[in-house]
Scaffold this motif. Structure first.
Motif, PDB file in Angstrom:
ATOM      1  N   GLY A 191      32.934  38.811  49.650  1.00 37.20           N
ATOM      2  CA  GLY A 191      33.524  37.556  49.199  1.00 37.20           C
ATOM      3  C   GLY A 191      34.208  37.719  47.852  1.00 37.20           C
ATOM      4  N   ALA A 192      35.523  37.639  47.831  1.00 35.54           N
ATOM      5  CA  ALA A 192      36.278  37.834  46.583  1.00 35.54           C
ATOM      6  C   ALA A 192      35.899  36.783  45.541  1.00 35.54           C
ATOM      7  N   TYR A 193      35.704  35.536  45.990  1.00 38.88           N
ATOM      8  CA  TYR A 193      35.383  34.464  45.046  1.00 38.88           C
ATOM      9  C   TYR A 193      34.023  34.695  44.398  1.00 38.88           C
ATOM     10  N   TYR A 194      33.060  35.211  45.173  1.00 38.37           N
ATOM     11  CA  TYR A 194      31.737  35.467  44.614  1.00 38.37           C
ATOM     12  C   TYR A 194      31.778  36.575  43.567  1.00 38.37           C
ATOM     13  N   TRP A 195      32.575  37.618  43.820  1.00 33.97           N
ATOM     14  CA  TRP A 195      32.713  38.686  42.828  1.00 33.97           C
ATOM     15  C   TRP A 195      33.386  38.156  41.569  1.00 33.97           C
ATOM     16  N   LEU A 196      34.345  37.240  41.750  1.00 31.70           N
ATOM     17  CA  LEU A 196      34.980  36.616  40.585  1.00 31.70           C
ATOM     18  C   LEU A 196      33.954  35.824  39.768  1.00 31.70           C
ATOM     19  N   LEU A 244      35.275  42.485  38.830  1.00 29.85           N
ATOM     20  CA  LEU A 244      36.619  41.911  38.881  1.00 29.85           C
ATOM     21  C   LEU A 244      37.548  42.747  39.755  1.00 29.85           C
ATOM     22  N   ARG A 245      37.420  44.056  39.707  1.00 30.57           N
ATOM     23  CA  ARG A 245      38.266  44.905  40.559  1.00 30.57           C
ATOM     24  C   ARG A 245      37.919  44.719  42.033  1.00 30.57           C
ATOM     25  N   LYS A 246      36.644  44.529  42.343  1.00 32.14           N
ATOM     26  CA  LYS A 246      36.268  44.263  43.735  1.00 32.14           C
ATOM     27  C   LYS A 246      36.830  42.934  44.204  1.00 32.14           C
ATOM     28  N   SER A 247      36.816  41.934  43.328  1.00 33.73           N
ATOM     29  CA  SER A 247      37.377  40.632  43.691  1.00 33.73           C
ATOM     30  C   SER A 247      38.853  40.759  44.042  1.00 33.73           C
ATOM     31  N   ILE A 248      39.603  41.518  43.231  1.00 35.21           N
ATOM     32  CA  ILE A 248      41.034  41.706  43.513  1.00 35.21           C
ATOM     33  C   ILE A 248      41.234  42.526  44.779  1.00 35.21           C
ATOM     34  N   TYR A 271      44.474  35.040  41.459  1.00 39.92           N
ATOM     35  CA  TYR A 271      45.020  35.254  40.122  1.00 39.92           C
ATOM     36  C   TYR A 271      43.934  35.234  39.052  1.00 39.92           C
ATOM     37  N   GLU A 272      42.944  34.383  39.187  1.00 38.54           N
ATOM     38  CA  GLU A 272      41.934  34.249  38.135  1.00 38.54           C
ATOM     39  C   GLU A 272      41.205  35.571  37.903  1.00 38.54           C
TER      40      GLU A 272
END
Length: 748
Positions: A187-192, A214-218, A225-226
């Protein structure tokens, strides 16, 4: 305009009428537009008496105008007709909370939650009301219960993290983020969520965990973008500006509105050291994208920092219509215009209009108070602050200013009672309120009276906030006449018989240690730090030896004990103590700087440890004012170990640090400042593949390190090398000792 067109096309549709009214309520120009919305709404209620949307807009308009009793009647009627409508019950609860009926508000929300157990907006309101009433334990328990109930609700996870931070529980907030990542590892949002929560509280992060998250989220969502924005800020803090620009430039192509990406690029250019170009970039950006709030705020900060008042008059004289309802930008604009020399009477008129239009904006009124206080218009300032009192009586930002006003009105007992409430609060969102109020108390010369009240409260079992404890410890240790001795030590007899202030700090340490065994937490590191600052490092080491388990479990206290070793120049013991730093979470970069001071680098083993420790710290820890020192120590170790590849890699990664300069806020060991002049030349020689010059410079570096050659910045105009004769004497004595020891062993 769009809503007006729909209304002209469908004048008998309640939905188009509701849209026009809600635009005025949610995006209007304060009170004047609220009254206009109510005026338009009342006739339509007669035409459509059963339109739920219009009824809800009616309640909202009454609330915004401060007519709480009328709003409550409207909401009661809506709840009677629509008992399952959650939003109206939430609004009714807030009306009751505002009137002081907190228990009734919570009862309404509990009843609503039973009917809609998965509606997290109801839970959110419950928690917020508990936080406003300073009932943090209940708030945390409710958050935990709801999180267990809605495990896969991503929106609630983000809300829960924010609420836990407001409760003063960053560890629990980070745990919620970690649990979300463990449950949904893709989940990108969870990593963010994990990355940005750790970025705001880096003391809880593992080595390199923030950048990794943050790199995993991207990687999982290249359009988020966040995550890219947070990563760019992190890289810019490490002076990896090229990487930060590349990340933002890549994601800019994916954005419908490029203004956030272009604004971040201008910010990166400013961090790189450029001055005028970023200001022009941001000015052009807000001119083409006038709704870009962050860009406006950053531009105003830069104008204030540069004192570019001509630029302020050029950019801020006319307010774009897109900013009419943006309170943050409007307030900041008035502040900058005041510094730029605009007529005070014109600015006062704008301020009065703004406060009248938004009477419930607490932050806006507090900033207006600050402006009036600076101009010493105390009567108007007092009026503004009294307006805020019923709106946010428990806000620490209000209380700090209220204490100042009470002291000015010579209401000492009330002021000291407020200060006591502030310093013993359960949470501390910022260090500013305690600092500000303490300065006001000292200025009024009531510091001794305040100290006695605080001392009595501590003896009765109260625990101060971290900043409150800092203020207490500072005052206590200065009370006995001790002076700061950060780089020296107290004489031996003074260590045995400390000053009165040091005895008081030791007493506080003993008191809080006894209470920490009961499950209470306090900042042990603050008290140890005060002792070190005043030359009582030896006392800190005594404490550590008697309470090793406690100190080992408290990272902040452990770091302070290490600082005591360094200050006392017990380098051998310090190296042994610091050896486990990689196993500890929350270690700051300044701790590694102290560790490197213990590593003199005489042997290759120590040089390798210098290189390894500096490299690991720069790669995995948030950069602070010691980052430049660590970069230079790593490069020095690589050069002395003749590790050309390591030197080149470190240079490529952190070349922005290696420019021979030292900024005002940065720390650098005094005896190694010759590195600032030597290492940039070494890097240039290696880059140009001039190995002869490179090796010569390494020899010179080695000579400077052992004092056999004066540093470059200290050489005389003739350029002659001056031998340090004491080194030769030391070498002769060492040879004599070796010869005598060999004869004693019977060797040849």
């Amino acid at each position: 305009e769009s809503a007006a067109r729909w209304l002209s096309a469908r004048p008998d549709d309640p939905a188009t009428i509701e849209a026009n009214i809600d635009v005025l309520l949610n995006h209007g120009h304060g009170r004047s537009d609220y009254e206009r919305a109510l005026h338009l709404l009342l006739p339509q209620l007669k035409r459509f008496p059963y339109a739920l949307g219009l009824r809800l807009s009616h309640a909202s308009a009454l609330r915004k105008l401060g007519r709480q009793e009328e709003a409550e009647k409207v909401l009661h009627e809506i709840v009677r007709r629509h008992p399952d409508h959650a939003w109206s019950q939430v609004q009714l609860a807030w009306v009751n909370q505002r009137a002081g009926n907190t228990e009734e508000a919570l009862r309404i929300l509990r009843a609503a939650q039973e009917k809609a157990p998965h509606d997290t907006s109801i839970c959110d309101s419950q928690v917020q009301i508990l936080i406003r009433e300073q009932r943090f334990v209940e708030a945390r328990e409710l958050i935990s219960c709801i999180t267990a109930r809605v495990l896969d609700d991503a929106g609630w996870r983000g809300t829960a993290i924010g609420l836990l931070l407001n409760c003063g529980s960053p560890e629990e907030a980070i745990q919620v983020a970690r649990d979300a990542v463990a449950r949904s590892p893709y989940g990108a949002y969870y990593w963010l969520l994990l990355g940005k929560t750790l970025a705001d509280h880096p003391q809880y992060a593992e080595k390199g965990e923030i950048e990794s998250a943050l790199r995993k989220s991207i990687a999982f969502n290249p359009s988020l973008y966040e995550a890219a924005d947070y990563l760019a800020m992190l890289l810019a803090e490490q002076r990896r500006f090229d990487e930060a620009e590349a990340i933002i430039a890549t994601i800019e192509k994916r954005l419908d509105d490029p203004s956030p990406a272009r604004g971040r690029l201008a910010w990166i250019h400013r961090r790189r050291g450029e001055k005028q170009k970023p200001v022009e970039e941001m000015s052009d950006l807000v001119r083409h994208f006038p709704w870009y709030e962050w860009g406006w705020r950053v531009l105003l900060d830069w104008i204030t920092e540069d004192k570019a008042w001509d630029k302020a008059r050029q950019v801020l004289t006319a307010l774009p219509p897109e900013l009419r309802t943006n309170l943050n930008v409007r307030q900041k604009r008035l502040e900058v215009l005041g510094k730029a020399g605009f007529p005070p009477q014109d600015l006062d008129q704008e301020w009065r209009s703004l406060l009248q239009d938004f009477p419930e904006e607490v932050a806006l009124h507090l900033l207006r108070y600050d402006d009036l206080r600076e101009r010493e218009l105390w009567e108007e300032a007092a009026t503004v602050l009294r307006h805020v009192q019923p709106l946010a009586p428990h806000s620490p930002y209000f209380l700090a200013r209220w204490i100042e006003l009470l002291l000015r009105e010579d209401r000492r007992d009330e002021a000291l009672a407020c200060f006591e409430k502030l310093i013993f609060a359960e949470t501390e969102p910022s260090q500013w309120p305690v600092k500000y109020s303490w300065e006001a108390i000292k200025k009024a010369k009531y510091d001794e009276a305040a100290w006695k009240r605080v001392q009595a409260a501590i003896d009765q079992g109260s625990l101060p906030t971290p900043q409150g404890l800092h203020v207490i410890a500072d005052y206590a240790i200065a009370l006995g006449g001790a002076e700061k001795k950060e780089t020296t030590r107290q004489p031996g007899w003074r260590v045995l018989f400390p000053h009165r202030g040091a005895r008081e700090v030791l007493r506080l340490l003993k008191i809080f240690d006894a209470r920490s065994s009961e499950g209470n937490n306090y900042s042990r590191a603050t008290l140890l730090s005060r002792l070190i600052d005043y030359g009582y490092g030896r006392r800190v080491l005594w404490y550590w030896r008697r309470h090793k388990p406690r100190v080992e479990d408290d990272v902040s206290a452990w770091c302070e004990v290490g600082r005591a070793f360094t200050n006392l120049k017990e380098f051998w013991a310090g190296r042994k103590f610091y050896a486990s730093w990689r196993e500890r979470k929350g270690v700051g970069m300044w701790v590694i700087a102290n560790y490197l001071m213990c590593l003199t680098g005489i042997s290759k083993k120590q040089l390798r440890e210098v290189r390894s420790a500096a490299h690991d710290a720069l790669a995995g820890l948030p950069h602070d004012n010691c980052a430049r020192y660590l970069v230079y120590r790593e490069l020095e170790a690589c050069a002395l170990l003749r590790d050309q590849n390591g030197f080149q890699q470190a240079w490529d990664l952190y070349k922005e640090y290696v420019d021979g300069r030292l900024e005002q806020h940065e720390w650098f060991e005094s005896k190694r400042r010759y590195l600032l002049a030597d290492l940039p030349g070494l890097a240039r020689s290696l880059r140009d593949n001039d190995l002869h010059t490179y090796k010569k410079q390494i020899r010179q570096l080695r000579q400077e390190r052992f004092g056999l050659r004066q540093p470059q910045q200290a050489t005389s105009g003739s350029g002659q090398q001056k031998i340090q004769w004491w080194w030769i004497i030391w070498l002769v004595l060492w040879l004599l000792w070796m010869i005598s020891s060999n004869f004693n062993d019977g060797s040849r």
